[in-house]
Design an enzyme around this catalytic site. Sequence first.
Site, PDB file in Angstrom:
ATOM      1  N   ARG A 169      -3.712 -46.382  16.707  1.00  0.00           N
ATOM      2  CA  ARG A 169      -4.334 -45.538  17.978  1.00  0.00           C
ATOM      3  C   ARG A 169      -3.052 -44.659  18.261  1.00  0.00           C
ATOM      4  NH1 ARG A 169      -5.472 -49.850  22.577  1.00  0.00           N
ATOM      5  NH2 ARG A 169      -5.586 -47.972  23.891  1.00  0.00           N
ATOM      6  N   CYS A 227       0.989 -47.002  27.588  1.00  0.00           N
ATOM      7  CA  CYS A 227       0.061 -47.652  26.561  1.00  0.00           C
ATOM      8  C   CYS A 227      -1.449 -47.137  26.952  1.00  0.00           C
ATOM      9  CB  CYS A 227      -0.123 -49.463  26.915  1.00  0.00           C
ATOM     10  SG  CYS A 227      -0.549 -49.749  28.689  1.00  0.00           S
TER      11      CYS A 227
END
Length: 266
Positions: A169, A227
């Site tokens: 990611r 995050c």
Amino acid sequence: MVDQVVSVQWLKIHLNDDNIVLLDASAHFNTTSNIRGAQHFDIKNTFSDTKSSFPNTFPQPAQFEKECQTLGIDSDSHIIVYDDKGIFTSPRVWWMFKTMGHHNVSVLDGGLPEWIANNFPVTTIVNVKRSPGNFKAHLDESAIKSYAQVVQNITTSNCQLIDARSSGRFNGTDSEPRTHIQSGHIKNSLNLPYTEVLDNGKFKSKEELKLTFDNLNLADTPIIFSCGSGITACIILFALALISDRELSVYDGSWTEWAEKQELFV
């Protein structure tokens, strides 16, 4: 000052202490098997700003204070927080209490799975009500970073940004779970997947954690953690807090806010 992390063996001995407040931070509160006396700390619905367009947004102090009092939390309570994945949402709650000025808070290492693995007793009597507490919130604004502050930091480099998402990611090779936004990362940030500080649902040893962070070659600056939505950022923040006293904060909007405001849409 209480220990930042406690073992299930420690909790079994101290479970009946007068000032212990046990909080289950799991996304879904287990109504069939749980630790006696635990109450649900509902991050998503009760302890976040549900009016925000971004998930898990830090609540206002008045809201946090009121909901803590409802859970019977006092100003001198020793809060033990755990979750049903071992270590996942519990560090977020630890950080929230720290940010609200309450330092008598510990994470249960290994959480509910570790408790059950040790054959310690569980109960079906859950969410026991307590008398209202006298908890007071005192917000430390420096512990939370905004979108504007992260944008500014790209120019100033006053802080180091560390992203807790997976390398796929972070590098833009894997999709985001929120499928409307692209993957990728904020300029000049480093990647430390939160799984790198854990071992079988528990935190790695302090020696292992020190090696992990040493390998990042961090400058001697404050650190901002991010995050996807502000949850797993707190795992690596907590891991560093176990071995360091440097200034730590969370970009609360994290990649979800960043990608949307940067218009990184799929």
